[in-house]
Design a protein around this motif. Structure first.
Motif, PDB file in Angstrom:
ATOM      1  N   TRP A 354       0.796  -1.224   0.000  1.00  0.00           N
ATOM      2  CA  TRP A 354       0.000   0.000   0.000  1.00  0.00           C
ATOM      3  C   TRP A 354       0.829   1.275   0.000  1.00  0.00           C
ATOM      4  N   TYR A 359      -3.108   2.559  -3.952  1.00  0.00           N
ATOM      5  CA  TYR A 359      -3.509   2.296  -2.564  1.00  0.00           C
ATOM      6  C   TYR A 359      -3.038   3.356  -1.571  1.00  0.00           C
ATOM      7  N   LEU A 379      -8.800  -1.232   2.858  1.00  0.00           N
ATOM      8  CA  LEU A 379      -7.687  -1.381   1.922  1.00  0.00           C
ATOM      9  C   LEU A 379      -7.637  -2.799   1.354  1.00  0.00           C
TER      10      LEU A 379
END
Length: 648
Positions: A354, A359, A379
């Motif tokens: 991420w 992300y 996420l």
């Protein structure tokens, strides 16, 4: 074992492609001939054809295709082509011709770097027998400065007509450098394991530590040995290893067994003692490829095979596992996973998934810059939605204990959802359209708890798509009934938006946002709705649409409410939802989007597709004069005129 898991249609290992390069008279062709026939031929052709060496002559039982190359300047193009297709390169020089050695560092190695050829290189020094001068200096002394400068050179080996087995060894070392490469696992400048290798070994250690006490007991070590090498360790071997560890690295072992630090130290020694194949055998057994990522063969791609209007979601089994992971690493239980705690979760992965787009900064941070449980699960839901293979890969890195295919599910096709008049998707993807300065970015910012005018995640004016994801809770705590909303901002290109049918098929709800104080913004938004809905219907994908009147804190343009209500009613969708990102007033918009997604048969604009329109035009053209036909086409091309025609 098959190198990198690649084979031909019969299942046999794929031959490793070794290209031999060097100056004239440096022993290229002689080396290949000596390895192929185990005899030395003083008179051989200047350029050999491709030479296939059988797997039987190599310890790893993998065949090789060895390619001779020309030294003539006019053949440079052919040499470049071959090295670009090589798995490994053998660079040759002759001890009695110093200029052939000089050319390695002055021409060939710089050329390979210029060509961005990133394969292992073996240097082979051909020694003319019975030359006393050749015995005064070892090849290591000669090539050491070059190897310090060019780290891509794995090793150097000396061979001669009197030592023909060394010729095969040269090619085996080239082959071994491909099968068991040093580069991905070991930093030769610092003499230490590379981060990805450490991550992989930590994962292997933790998977082998069945009682999770942070120690590999004798029994657990033995089980790991049998898994990787198909043979058990005898007690005396384990005791011998422990005694050696106590002397060289005392913190690596205790009365209960081998610690993680000891496990890493042991594998470092394998490399230093030229036993790197031991490390790679273990890595391969646990599914790692040369990039130290889990191989594609471990990803159950069939489990998320889907049609364009289906999506992929985490199952309750996966969500519960992730919840437990979060709670384990959230040591103080304050629903705030700090950045270093998130790092601990992914310390058995190649890197955090991420840290980069799409992300990075897409969900709400806690006040301390960490992740709440909602943000953490959001996420994972986003990653599963847009890249299920990556999601499964990272679930395996963090040691998901079940069959990976049990972690995800494919949703029902949207066309069936419409027939059933309900959707049970837990992750809803909403595409956010709108003209420039309508308030799209401000909406996404507020959805993730950022200031409406925060442009830190605005891609510096890029036209790239941007995501925002969050859970929309029905109560104050995270429950299984809560849904995850993914907002995807669609940024217009100068010549309009460019969305594929596949992208539109993934849309659960489309939102068209406009500046309620600007009539031109409203006109552009409604035209955009007509265009998007028409393209979607022509492609066979219908989805609910909502209009959002942004900047409600400003005075609306004249007749704004009347006109927008009239138009939306006419096309069969709800009246625009007023919001003010500046004031943080969203009128329950996000819950409204989820409710709209739950009823996919409603709020679908009643707009004629181009296909239907064309059929009508053909029929009407037989009855209409040319002027009337032109007027009809112009009227149908504009959504506002189409709406006006219906109202008249």
């Amino acid at each position: 074992m098959m190198w990198m898991g690649v084979g031909d249609s019969s299942g046999s290992p794929k031959p490793i492609r070794i290209v031999v390069v060097g100056e004239k008279g440096s022993g290229k062709s002689s080396l290949i001939m000596a390895a192929a026939r185990n005899t030395f031929h003083p008179n051989i052709p200047s350029l050999l054809p491709y030479t296939n060496l059988p797997s039987e002559i190599f310890p790893d039982r993998i065949p090789a295709t060895v390619i001779d190359t020309s030294s003539r300047p006019e053949d440079k193009g052919k040499v470049v082509k071959e090295v670009k297709q090589a798995d490994a390169i053998v660079l040759t020089f002759a001890f009695d011709k110093p200029e052939t050695l000089d050319r390695l560092s002055k021409y060939w190695l710089p050329l390979f770097r210029q060509l961005e050829v990133r394969v292992p290189i073996i240097v082979a020094g051909y020694e003319v027998d019975n030359k006393e001068t050749n015995k005064q200096t070892s090849i290591e002394q000669i090539t050491s400065p070059m190897m310090q400068q060019y780290r891509e050179v794995e090793t150097s080996i000396q061979w001669s007509a009197q030592r023909l087995k060394q010729a095969t060894k040269v090619l085996y070392y080239a082959q071994k450098a491909v099968i068991h490469p040093v580069g991905p696992v070991f930093n030769q400048e610092t003499n230490s394991l590379k981060p990805r290798c450490i991550a992989a070994l930590k994962r292997i250690f933790l998977l082998s530590d069945h009682n999770m006490d942070g120690i590999l007991s004798d029994a657990e070590l033995n089980e790991l040995q049998k898994k990787c090498f198909d043979t058990p360790l005898v007690p005396c071997e384990i005791n011998q290893m422990k005694k050696a560890m106590q002397v060289k690295f005392p913190q690596g072992v205790n009365e209960r067994g081998l610690t993680l630090d000891g496990f890493l130290f042991l594998n470092t020694r394998y490399i230093e003692e030229a036993r790197i194949q031991t490390l790679w055998t273990m890595l391969r057994k646990f599914g790692y490829n040369n990039d130290l990522r889990l191989g594609d063969d471990l990803i159950p791609y069939s489990s998320f095979k889907r049609e364009a209007d289906q999506s992929v979601e985490l199952t309750n089994v996966a969500i519960e596992f992730l919840r437990e992971v979060y709670e384990f690493f959230d040591n103080d239980g304050d629903n705030n996973l700090e950045p270093h705690e998130t790092g601990y979760i992914f310390e058995t992965a190649p890197e955090s998934p991420w840290t980069e787009a799409p992300y990075k900064d897409v969900t709400e941070d806690t006040k301390d810059g960490g992740l709440s449980l909602e943000g953490f699960l959001s996420l994972w839901s986003l990653m599963t939605l847009i890249d299920p293979a990556r999601s499964l890969e990272y679930l395996m890195y963090i040691r998901f204990p079940y069959d990976p295919s049990s972690a995800i599910r494919v949703t029902r096709k949207r066309v069936l959802d419409r027939k059933e008049k309900k959707s049970e998707r837990k992750v809803v993807q909403c595409l956010v359209f709108g003209p420039k300065n309508a308030g799209k970015s401000a909406l996404l910012n507020q959805f993730t708890g950022r200031s409406y005018d925060d442009d830190s995640n605005n891609n510096n004016g890029s036209t790239d798509e941007r995501y925002a994801v969050n859970m929309v809770k029905e109560s104050g705590v995270v429950a299984n009934t809560d849904k995850t909303l993914v907002l995807k901002e669609i940024r217009l290109q100068e010549d309009g938006f460019m969305l594929s049918n596949k992208a539109l098929a993934a849309c659960d709800v489309a939102v068209f946002i406009y500046d309620s104080s600007d009539e031109s913004s409203w006109n552009k938004a409604i035209d955009l709705l007509a265009e998007v809905a028409t393209i979607g219907e022509d492609a066979g994908f219908k989805f609910p649409c909502l209009m959002v009147a942004a900047k409600s804190d400003l005075d609306p343009f004249p007749m704004a409410i009347q006109e927008s209500t009239r138009v939306t009613q006419d096309i069969g969708i709800d009246a625009p939802i007023p919001i003010s990102s500046k004031l943080g007033d969203f009128g329950n918009l996000f819950r409204k989007i989820l409710t709209t997604a739950e009823h996919p048969h409603l709020n679908i604009p009643e707009i004629e597709s181009k296909k239907k329109r064309s059929c009508k035009l053909i029929k009407r053209s037989l009855m209409a004069v040319s002027i009337g036909t032109a007027a009809l086409i112009a009227g149908l091309a504009s959504f506002r005129l189409y709406t006006a025609r219906k109202l008249s």
